[in-house]
Write a protein that holds these residues in place. Sequence first.
Motif, PDB file in Angstrom:
ATOM      1  N   ILE B  58       0.824  -1.216   0.000  1.00  0.00           N
ATOM      2  CA  ILE B  58       0.000   0.000   0.000  1.00  0.00           C
ATOM      3  C   ILE B  58       0.854   1.261   0.000  1.00  0.00           C
ATOM      4  CG2 ILE B  58      -0.273   0.074   2.507  1.00  0.00           C
ATOM      5  CD1 ILE B  58      -3.214   0.727   0.324  1.00  0.00           C
ATOM      6  N   ASP B  59       2.052   1.204   0.621  1.00  0.00           N
ATOM      7  CA  ASP B  59       2.884   2.411   0.682  1.00  0.00           C
ATOM      8  C   ASP B  59       3.468   2.760  -0.681  1.00  0.00           C
ATOM      9  OD1 ASP B  59       2.558   2.925   3.443  1.00  0.00           O
ATOM     10  OD2 ASP B  59       3.770   1.150   3.826  1.00  0.00           O
ATOM     11  N   GLU B  60       3.880   1.742  -1.426  1.00  0.00           N
ATOM     12  CA  GLU B  60       4.375   2.008  -2.777  1.00  0.00           C
ATOM     13  C   GLU B  60       3.248   2.551  -3.663  1.00  0.00           C
ATOM     14  OE1 GLU B  60       6.625  -1.032  -4.669  1.00  0.00           O
ATOM     15  OE2 GLU B  60       7.859  -1.360  -2.904  1.00  0.00           O
ATOM     16  N   ALA B  61       2.063   1.982  -3.498  1.00  0.00           N
ATOM     17  CA  ALA B  61       0.907   2.467  -4.267  1.00  0.00           C
ATOM     18  C   ALA B  61       0.593   3.912  -3.903  1.00  0.00           C
ATOM     19  CB  ALA B  61      -0.298   1.583  -3.990  1.00  0.00           C
ATOM     20  N   GLN B  62       0.738   4.242  -2.616  1.00  0.00           N
ATOM     21  CA  GLN B  62       0.464   5.620  -2.186  1.00  0.00           C
ATOM     22  C   GLN B  62       1.466   6.594  -2.792  1.00  0.00           C
ATOM     23  OE1 GLN B  62      -1.353   6.745   1.666  1.00  0.00           O
ATOM     24  NE2 GLN B  62      -0.238   4.967   2.366  1.00  0.00           N
ATOM     25  N   SER B  63       2.740   6.192  -2.842  1.00  0.00           N
ATOM     26  CA  SER B  63       3.736   7.108  -3.414  1.00  0.00           C
ATOM     27  C   SER B  63       3.473   7.304  -4.904  1.00  0.00           C
ATOM     28  CB  SER B  63       5.146   6.580  -3.170  1.00  0.00           C
ATOM     29  OG  SER B  63       5.349   5.391  -3.878  1.00  0.00           O
ATOM     30  N   LEU B  64       3.050   6.244  -5.589  1.00  0.00           N
ATOM     31  CA  LEU B  64       2.716   6.390  -7.013  1.00  0.00           C
ATOM     32  C   LEU B  64       1.473   7.266  -7.188  1.00  0.00           C
ATOM     33  CD1 LEU B  64       3.358   2.833  -8.442  1.00  0.00           C
ATOM     34  CD2 LEU B  64       4.470   4.923  -9.137  1.00  0.00           C
ATOM     35  N   ALA B  65       0.482   7.077  -6.315  1.00  0.00           N
ATOM     36  CA  ALA B  65      -0.734   7.884  -6.396  1.00  0.00           C
ATOM     37  C   ALA B  65      -0.438   9.353  -6.130  1.00  0.00           C
ATOM     38  CB  ALA B  65      -1.766   7.366  -5.402  1.00  0.00           C
ATOM     39  N   LEU B  66       0.528   9.607  -5.233  1.00  0.00           N
ATOM     40  CA  LEU B  66       0.931  10.987  -4.958  1.00  0.00           C
ATOM     41  C   LEU B  66       1.527  11.627  -6.211  1.00  0.00           C
ATOM     42  CD1 LEU B  66       1.000  12.890  -2.478  1.00  0.00           C
ATOM     43  CD2 LEU B  66       3.379  12.261  -2.208  1.00  0.00           C
ATOM     44  N   THR B  67       2.353  10.863  -6.915  1.00  0.00           N
ATOM     45  CA  THR B  67       2.918  11.360  -8.181  1.00  0.00           C
ATOM     46  C   THR B  67       1.799  11.661  -9.174  1.00  0.00           C
ATOM     47  OG1 THR B  67       4.811   9.923  -7.775  1.00  0.00           O
ATOM     48  CG2 THR B  67       4.615  10.851  -9.975  1.00  0.00           C
ATOM     49  N   VAL B  68       0.810  10.777  -9.225  1.00  0.00           N
ATOM     50  CA  VAL B  68      -0.319  10.975 -10.147  1.00  0.00           C
ATOM     51  C   VAL B  68      -1.083  12.248  -9.784  1.00  0.00           C
ATOM     52  CG1 VAL B  68      -2.511  10.015 -10.939  1.00  0.00           C
ATOM     53  CG2 VAL B  68      -0.541   8.543 -10.697  1.00  0.00           C
ATOM     54  N   ILE B  69      -1.275  12.487  -8.479  1.00  0.00           N
ATOM     55  CA  ILE B  69      -2.020  13.688  -8.046  1.00  0.00           C
ATOM     56  C   ILE B  69      -1.284  14.947  -8.496  1.00  0.00           C
ATOM     57  CG2 ILE B  69      -2.691  15.055  -6.025  1.00  0.00           C
ATOM     58  CD1 ILE B  69      -3.339  12.453  -4.601  1.00  0.00           C
ATOM     59  N   VAL B  70       0.029  14.984  -8.269  1.00  0.00           N
ATOM     60  CA  VAL B  70       0.803  16.176  -8.647  1.00  0.00           C
ATOM     61  C   VAL B  70       0.763  16.372 -10.157  1.00  0.00           C
ATOM     62  CG1 VAL B  70       3.116  17.175  -8.682  1.00  0.00           C
ATOM     63  CG2 VAL B  70       2.300  16.028  -6.638  1.00  0.00           C
ATOM     64  N   THR B  71       1.012  15.284 -10.899  1.00  0.00           N
ATOM     65  CA  THR B  71       1.003  15.382 -12.362  1.00  0.00           C
ATOM     66  C   THR B  71      -0.369  15.823 -12.868  1.00  0.00           C
ATOM     67  OG1 THR B  71       2.489  13.491 -12.290  1.00  0.00           O
ATOM     68  CG2 THR B  71       1.684  14.129 -14.445  1.00  0.00           C
ATOM     69  N   ASP B  72      -1.411  15.256 -12.279  1.00  0.00           N
ATOM     70  CA  ASP B  72      -2.779  15.577 -12.701  1.00  0.00           C
ATOM     71  C   ASP B  72      -3.103  17.043 -12.445  1.00  0.00           C
ATOM     72  OD1 ASP B  72      -5.560  15.239 -13.291  1.00  0.00           O
ATOM     73  OD2 ASP B  72      -5.900  15.178 -11.136  1.00  0.00           O
ATOM     74  N   THR B  73      -2.645  17.548 -11.303  1.00  0.00           N
ATOM     75  CA  THR B  73      -2.908  18.962 -10.995  1.00  0.00           C
ATOM     76  C   THR B  73      -2.215  19.873 -12.001  1.00  0.00           C
ATOM     77  OG1 THR B  73      -2.988  18.331  -8.673  1.00  0.00           O
ATOM     78  CG2 THR B  73      -2.837  20.668  -9.148  1.00  0.00           C
ATOM     79  N   VAL B  74      -0.953  19.542 -12.313  1.00  0.00           N
ATOM     80  CA  VAL B  74      -0.224  20.367 -13.288  1.00  0.00           C
ATOM     81  C   VAL B  74      -0.904  20.288 -14.658  1.00  0.00           C
ATOM     82  CG1 VAL B  74       1.973  20.654 -14.479  1.00  0.00           C
ATOM     83  CG2 VAL B  74       1.956  20.162 -12.055  1.00  0.00           C
ATOM     84  N   VAL B  75      -1.325  19.082 -15.044  1.00  0.00           N
ATOM     85  CA  VAL B  75      -2.021  18.919 -16.332  1.00  0.00           C
ATOM     86  C   VAL B  75      -3.311  19.737 -16.347  1.00  0.00           C
ATOM     87  CG1 VAL B  75      -3.308  17.251 -17.736  1.00  0.00           C
ATOM     88  CG2 VAL B  75      -1.043  16.684 -16.940  1.00  0.00           C
ATOM     89  N   ALA B  76      -4.062  19.693 -15.241  1.00  0.00           N
ATOM     90  CA  ALA B  76      -5.328  20.434 -15.173  1.00  0.00           C
ATOM     91  C   ALA B  76      -5.083  21.935 -15.274  1.00  0.00           C
ATOM     92  CB  ALA B  76      -6.055  20.111 -13.868  1.00  0.00           C
ATOM     93  N   VAL B  77      -4.054  22.413 -14.567  1.00  0.00           N
ATOM     94  CA  VAL B  77      -3.765  23.854 -14.571  1.00  0.00           C
ATOM     95  C   VAL B  77      -3.370  24.307 -15.975  1.00  0.00           C
ATOM     96  CG1 VAL B  77      -2.100  25.548 -13.748  1.00  0.00           C
ATOM     97  CG2 VAL B  77      -3.164  23.997 -12.138  1.00  0.00           C
ATOM     98  N   VAL B  78      -2.473  23.552 -16.624  1.00  0.00           N
ATOM     99  CA  VAL B  78      -2.035  23.930 -17.975  1.00  0.00           C
ATOM    100  C   VAL B  78      -3.212  23.835 -18.952  1.00  0.00           C
ATOM    101  CG1 VAL B  78      -0.488  23.308 -19.865  1.00  0.00           C
ATOM    102  CG2 VAL B  78       0.357  23.296 -17.533  1.00  0.00           C
ATOM    103  N   ALA B  79      -4.031  22.782 -18.829  1.00  0.00           N
ATOM    104  CA  ALA B  79      -5.174  22.616 -19.727  1.00  0.00           C
ATOM    105  C   ALA B  79      -6.165  23.768 -19.566  1.00  0.00           C
ATOM    106  CB  ALA B  79      -5.871  21.286 -19.457  1.00  0.00           C
ATOM    107  N   LEU B  80      -6.421  24.181 -18.318  1.00  0.00           N
ATOM    108  CA  LEU B  80      -7.361  25.287 -18.105  1.00  0.00           C
ATOM    109  C   LEU B  80      -6.792  26.601 -18.617  1.00  0.00           C
ATOM    110  CD1 LEU B  80      -8.788  24.329 -14.613  1.00  0.00           C
ATOM    111  CD2 LEU B  80      -9.977  24.329 -16.782  1.00  0.00           C
ATOM    112  N   ALA B  81      -5.476  26.791 -18.481  1.00  0.00           N
ATOM    113  CA  ALA B  81      -4.866  28.000 -19.042  1.00  0.00           C
ATOM    114  C   ALA B  81      -5.003  28.009 -20.566  1.00  0.00           C
ATOM    115  CB  ALA B  81      -3.397  28.072 -18.632  1.00  0.00           C
ATOM    116  N   LEU B  82      -4.847  26.837 -21.173  1.00  0.00           N
ATOM    117  CA  LEU B  82      -5.036  26.742 -22.630  1.00  0.00           C
ATOM    118  C   LEU B  82      -6.489  27.027 -23.017  1.00  0.00           C
ATOM    119  CD1 LEU B  82      -2.850  23.644 -23.524  1.00  0.00           C
ATOM    120  CD2 LEU B  82      -2.546  25.946 -24.369  1.00  0.00           C
ATOM    121  N   VAL B  83      -7.420  26.532 -22.193  1.00  0.00           N
ATOM    122  CA  VAL B  83      -8.847  26.781 -22.455  1.00  0.00           C
ATOM    123  C   VAL B  83      -9.135  28.284 -22.425  1.00  0.00           C
ATOM    124  CG1 VAL B  83     -11.158  26.500 -21.479  1.00  0.00           C
ATOM    125  CG2 VAL B  83      -9.665  24.532 -21.664  1.00  0.00           C
TER     126      VAL B  83
END
Lengths: 174, 103
Positions: B58-83
């Motif tokens: 579960i700890d390895e999965a959590q660290s991967l999920a944390l990476t996904v959260i950060v990446t997803d936030t950056v993707v969302a911010v850039v996508a909304l700026a493009l919008v």
Amino acid sequence: MLNVLIGVGILVSAFLSIRESRLLVTALWLALTSALVSWLMFRMGAAEVAVVELSVGAGLVTVIFVFAINIAGDEALGSQPLLPRPLAWVAVVLAGVMLAWMVLPAMQAPEFLTGLEETSSLHGYFKRVLWHDRSVDVILQAVLMFAGVLTVLGLLTDDPFATGKEESHDLQSH
Amino acid sequence: MIFNLINVVVVVTVGLVGIAIYGMLVSRNLMKIVVGLQLAVKAAMLAFILSGRLNGKIDEAQSLALTVIVTDTVVAVVALALVVQVRRKFGTLDIKAISTLRR
């Protein structure tokens, strides 16, 4: 029973966020989906990520959405979808069948059942895993955050060079 | 028991993927497509945590999920700026209208 209620809540709020025509309400439904997803994560034993998802997914992303909607403005588009709805449903069912085909046989494997029993004994090493085993990921996350901030600053500010060029063109024409 | 946590999370994950795909295929509003992308990423995060729990990591999965959260936030911010930039340039968020302008 609580797990079922949370699951139904996630699916209903996600569906309403897609169906809602007003963008501001869409952002609120998305925030509710994030909050319920983080609750489900907490119940699965992933407390650290649940807290981050609640603060970032339900908090920060919602604020950014509302900010973007405030700048771009809400727009009522026609009800005609981009793709015919039956075709979209076929794509959804196909994706579901493919997921089930990949996931369900793997879930019957005996090592999953033994792993499920060992989960409680392995819990509590998140800090070590994050800072030592996956330190490259942490560095990558920091770089990504800086890249994202710089990109947004570049995209949201008006381009001074473009306006300068337009003005120079105007002057030349005069 | 059929309504245990694992089964509920599998159903929610598949359901979220389905809703996200449906939303991205049907919606004409650029902002709604970003919302669909967010829903798909949430399903991926749930799948990460579920696989970690099932494998006892579960700890390895959590660290991967944390990476996904950060990446997803950056993707969302850039996508909304493009919008926002698309709205400024074309005056609409309708992807049908934008693709017509390109021709």
